[in-house]
Motif scaffolding. Structure first.
Motif: not given
Length: 174
Positions: A82, A119, A104-105, A123, A98, A80, A102
């Motif tokens: 950020i 956040t 997430n934030a 996630i 993003i 993941r 890809k």
């Protein structure tokens, strides 16, 4: 999965920001490794299975977008991401970043630590275990001994504001 099982790689070249984010994540129960260098981040990613990478978009010798892509290639699509930036605040940049990584934030600096933690919780919402099962289980019992109430409250690693009435009722036995 508990917060302590989520290994976080923080890549931030600003020492004051890095220390603050690292400390906030540690206090929230995450296992955090902070590095200032993209090369160090790639090296440690080959040794540790990180679940989350928090990356500044403006880094020395590389940019955060390129680093994010390399980390995804190394750790897989389960990683993941950020992304954060204090310079690139343009919505079109964050949207492109993003889409490309890809992620997430995308968060802007100055970073709101509470927003970052929320956040992360969002996630991992489908994977994080709730901290309140013992508390809820204890509440449903009748005539709870004080030691059981204390143990239930102390077992919570974190508490949200909406849990406070439950905890107050546990403490006072009502």
């Amino acid at each position: 999965m508990k917060r302590s099982e989520i290994k976080v790689l923080l890549v931030e070249d600003d020492s004051s920001q890095g220390k603050a984010i690292q400390e906030a994540l540690k206090r929230s129960g995450f296992d955090v490794r902070w590095t200032t260098s993209p090369d160090d981040a790639l090296t440690t990613a080959q040794q540790v299975d990180y679940k989350l990478a928090i990356i500044d978009c403006l880094l020395p010798k590389s940019n955060g977008i390129e680093l994010a892509e390399k980390l995804k290639a190394t750790l897989g699509d389960e990683l993941r991401l950020i992304l954060m930036s204090g310079i690139y605040k343009d919505k079109s940049f964050s949207k492109d970043a993003i889409q490309k990584t890809k992620a997430n934030a995308f968060l802007t600096k100055p970073l709101d630590i509470e927003k970052l933690l929320n956040t992360i919780d969002e996630i991992f919402a489908d994977q994080l275990e709730a901290d309140l099962p013992l508390l809820l289980d204890t509440l449903t019992k009748k005539d709870i001994p004080t030691s059981d109430r204390t143990q239930a409250v102390e077992s919570c690693s974190s508490v949200h504001g909406f849990d406070l009435p439950l905890i107050y009722s546990m403490i006072f036995g009502s």
